[in-house]
Design an enzyme around this catalytic site. Structure first.
Site, PDB file in Angstrom:
ATOM      1  CD  GLU A  37      -2.938  -1.319   2.223  1.00 34.81           C
ATOM      2  OE1 GLU A  37      -2.680  -0.799   3.308  1.00 34.81           O
ATOM      3  OE2 GLU A  37      -3.994  -1.917   1.973  1.00 34.81           O
ATOM      4  CG  ASP A  66      -7.189  -5.844   5.040  1.00 33.92           C
ATOM      5  OD1 ASP A  66      -6.723  -6.122   6.142  1.00 33.92           O
ATOM      6  OD2 ASP A  66      -7.243  -4.694   4.579  1.00 33.92           O
ATOM      7  CD  GLU A 105      -9.693  -1.708   8.193  1.00 28.59           C
ATOM      8  OE1 GLU A 105      -8.752  -2.314   8.745  1.00 28.59           O
ATOM      9  OE2 GLU A 105      -9.593  -1.155   7.090  1.00 28.59           O
TER      10      GLU A 105
HETATM   11  O1  GCW Z   1      -6.833  -3.274   6.745  1.00 32.33           O
HETATM   12  C1  GCW Z   1      -6.023  -2.430   5.980  1.00 32.33           C
HETATM   13  C2  GCW Z   1      -6.332  -1.074   6.497  1.00 32.33           C
HETATM   14  C3  GCW Z   1      -5.173  -0.113   6.458  1.00 32.33           C
HETATM   15  C4  GCW Z   1      -3.963  -0.786   7.065  1.00 32.33           C
HETATM   16  C5  GCW Z   1      -3.639  -2.018   6.237  1.00 32.33           C
HETATM   17  C6  GCW Z   1      -2.474  -2.828   6.790  1.00 32.33           C
HETATM   18  C7  GCW Z   1      -2.215   0.129   8.412  1.00 32.33           C
HETATM   19  O2  GCW Z   1      -7.442  -0.576   5.800  1.00 32.33           O
HETATM   20  O3  GCW Z   1      -5.565   1.019   7.170  1.00 32.33           O
HETATM   21  O4  GCW Z   1      -2.856   0.071   7.171  1.00 32.33           O
HETATM   22  O5  GCW Z   1      -4.727  -2.893   6.218  1.00 32.33           O
HETATM   23  O6  GCW Z   1      -2.728  -3.840   7.424  1.00 32.33           O
HETATM   24  O7  GCW Z   1      -1.340  -2.463   6.576  1.00 32.33           O
END
Ligand code: GCW
Length: 640
Positions: free
Chosen positions: A262, A341, A369
């Site tokens: 990311e 995720d 989340e």
């Molecule tokens: O779940 C996603 C989140 C991001 C997060 C990323 C990660 C810290 O939306 O906010 O960043 O994973 O795990 O690196």
């Protein structure tokens, strides 16, 4: 700011005549001193009128170090006269003392004995706290570690260390893996004094401090022109920086790194692989006994939604599996529980069991989340338990990991976790990673008993918690589909929100079919598993219903093992999930007067929001699939 002591607050034990207590500890380490302190204050809460004496007393506690398989092991035997606590070190004694206090709070002075070696050596919390005090994916107020670029140490920090230690958590990364807004500077002199004080404080409670670091720190901090892991100057820079850091910040555990993920910098920019990247840092911190925790959350976040061959679920496996055996021994690869995720339902990550020559740890998310953001009640303890016990084809997940990190759900709220019920997730995570034999029911019952004094409240809340994950799954994302939430903030339904985007998160729903073909005929993802999983997941006939749409693309009329069609299952679970949320809200109302007003108000507000949101999820998801498929609900319920 004021804060609750959560499960550490105790009521006096009634009906026992203990007036004097003697405590003897033959170990003299910072951890056993903490144990003695905990014991004195814990026993004072339980027996408010007590005097601590040397020699003859109504109740005694004797503590000493003994040879165990691990320094963290302990053994406690206790009856109405007193207790013996032995530990593999001062830390073991400390854990034993917390176990003794828990035993007394839960069962009074009766006989009790317990002997435990932690199931997982590394039991960690990852904070996604930023230096300005904000928290990425934080739903519990602001950071209590950072404010306006400064590191904080205060009463709350002390309570936090005590809370973590009391459930066996022994490592904590204090800053966000997305290292930004000045967090690069945490490894510079300015922060050494505070970091060192924090390390001491945590160290007394058996907790190692970790820092998330910026892979491009040689440039952002050091002013070099490159961060290439094979560049001599870069290597020398890290070695010098770590020498300064680890010498001043005694006991620092090491680094946590999100690289090439990311848009975070990483070794790919220089044509190097993740072993090159991780080993660069590992070698710089090896002289100080430090460890590098390297995240496996690497995928293409600029995918084309039209491309059906690239599969985000495969990416970590494809990237890391070929590197098995290439990481230094002080590197640990941190792998999320599932391949995407932290969705409410995902298959187990295929890397567990697949890298026998690499240290692997798991990563789960306490911050909700994707599971209601601590507004919805969603107890994750049963799913963590199922995850650890899941077969990989090469043993269970817990047999294949050296530890687990959880993304923390805490902030500076009075109750720490936004929703008071979300504290059960923090408690349960610690207890489960420390003692993998505990059942979710036992853990939840324990937490309820330590948190609420009223019997009705304990019973009603335990029941809500144990049913909450299924309810959440029912009214949100069916059959392993995932990603039906609103983009960016991830709260509330938007089934097309991620469908034409670049994140690799698609449901591929059209008028005939739904789901992603990840079998051999599709992206081949199911083939990454060891047998028997590859076979089980590989065919819609054998794939568990709950994951069907994760692995397969099927017509709405496809019949599940339950006997229902896919479309009818979607309708039924969405109506049922909402009804369940309604029952939760009603059950909570009956607790007025059984729990304190603040807790009652905290829950009332959240259950109302959960109900509103569950109705929204139900109606949006049902309407979405009804409009696409054109198939009516067999029971003719309201669909918009
Ligand atoms: O779940 C996603 C989140 C991001 C997060 C990323 C990660 C810290 O939306 O906010 O960043 O994973 O795990 O690196």
């Amino acid at each position: 700011m004021e804060h609750s002591a959560l499960w550490l607050k105790a009521q006096p034990l009634s009906g026992c005549g203990i007036r004097s207590i003697s405590i003897v500890c033959t170990d003299h380490t910072p951890q056993s001193s903490a144990a003695v302190w905990e014991l004195r204050s814990g026993l004072t809460e339980l027996f408010p009128k007590v005097a601590f004496v040397t020699g003859q007393a109504d109740y005694f506690v004797k503590m000493k170090v003994k040879k165990f398989t691990s320094p963290e092991s302990y053994s406690v035997t206790s009856d109405e006269n007193g207790a013996f606590v032995t530990g593999g070190s001062g830390v073991g004694i400390l854990y034993g003392v917390f176990a003794l206090l828990r035993g007394l709070r839960l069962g009074g002075l009766g006989r009790f004995s317990e002997s435990i070696t932690p199931s997982q050596p590394l039991r960690m919390l990852d904070h996604w706290d930023n230096l300005d005090g904000s928290i990425e994916r934080g739903y519990s107020g602001r950071s209590f570690f950072f404010r306006d670029g400064e590191l904080l140490i205060n009463e709350r920090t002390v309570t936090y260390a005590r809370l973590l230690s009391s459930v066996g958590i022994n490592a904590c990364a204090i800053n966000n893996v997305n290292v930004r807004d000045g967090a690069q500077m945490l490894i510079t002199e300015k922060f050494f004094p505070r970091l060192s004080a924090l390390c001491d404080l945590f160290g007394r409670y058996g907790i190692k401090l970790f820092l998330s670091v910026d892979f491009s720190a040689p440039m952002s901090v050091g002013g070099l022109a490159t961060s290439d892991p094979l560049d001599r100057e870069v290597q020398a820079w890290w070695s010098e920086r770590c020498a300064k850091l680890f010498r001043r910040v005694n006991g620092l555990g090491g680094f946590l790194v999100k690289a090439d993920s990311e848009r975070q910098p990483g070794p790919y920019a220089y044509g190097r692989d993740h072993a090159d990247g991780a080993n660069l840092l590992a070698r710089a911190i090896a002289p100080y006994g430090g460890r590098v925790i390297w995240r496996a959350f690497v995928y293409n976040c600029s995918q084309d939604w039209r491309d059906r061959t690239t599969d985000r679920a495969r990416s970590a496996y494809d990237c890391f599996k070929p590197l098995d055996g290439k990481f230094d021994e002080n590197v640990i690869l941190q792998v999320k529980n599932g391949p995407m995720d932290f969705q409410v339902r995902e298959p187990v990550h295929p890397l567990f069991g697949a890298m026998p020559n690499t240290n692997i740890m798991a990563e789960v998310q306490l911050a909700q989340e994707y599971t209601g953001q601590q507004k919805h009640v969603c107890c994750l303890v049963p799913s963590f338990c199922a995850f650890f016990r899941h077969e990989t084809g090469r043993g269970t997940v817990s047999e294949n990991v050296c530890g687990t990190a959880a993304v923390s759900n805490t902030g500076d709220d009075f109750c720490w976790t936004g929703s008071e019920l979300a504290a059960a997730n923090l408690y349960g995570f610690g207890r489960l990673t420390f003692d993998g034999s505990l059942s979710p029911e036992r853990i939840i019952a324990e937490w309820c008993a330590l948190t609420f004094s009223d019997e009705t409240a304990r019973r009603v809340i335990a029941e809500i918690l144990l049913r909450s994950h299924k309810a959440y799954e029912d009214y949100t994302a069916p059959l392993g589909l995932g990603w039906l939430c609103k983009p960016n903030h991830h709260y509330g339904p938007d089934p097309w929100g991620y469908e034409f985007d670049r994140w690799g998160t698609y449901n591929r729903a059209d008028r005939d079919c739904v789901g992603v073909d990840r079998s051999a005929s599709g992206t081949g993802y199911s083939e990454l598993y060891a047998e028997p999983l590859a076979n089980v997941f590989g065919s819609p006939e054998t794939c568990p219903d709950e994951l069907l749409l994760f692995f397969h693309r099927v017509p709405y009329t496809h019949r599940l093992h339950s006997g229902k069609t896919v479309i009818q299952h979607i309708y039924d679970t969405h109506f049922e999930g909402y009804e369940q949320a309604k029952r939760f809200a009603e059950a909570w109302k009956t607790l007025e007067g059984h729990i304190d007003e603040q807790t009652f108000a905290n829950g009332s507000e959240r259950f109302a929001e959960q109900l509103r949101s569950a109705a929204e999820w139900r109606d949006v998801i049902n309407s979405f699939f009804h409009r696409l498929s054109g198939i009516d609900d067999e029971q003719n319920r309201q669909i918009y």
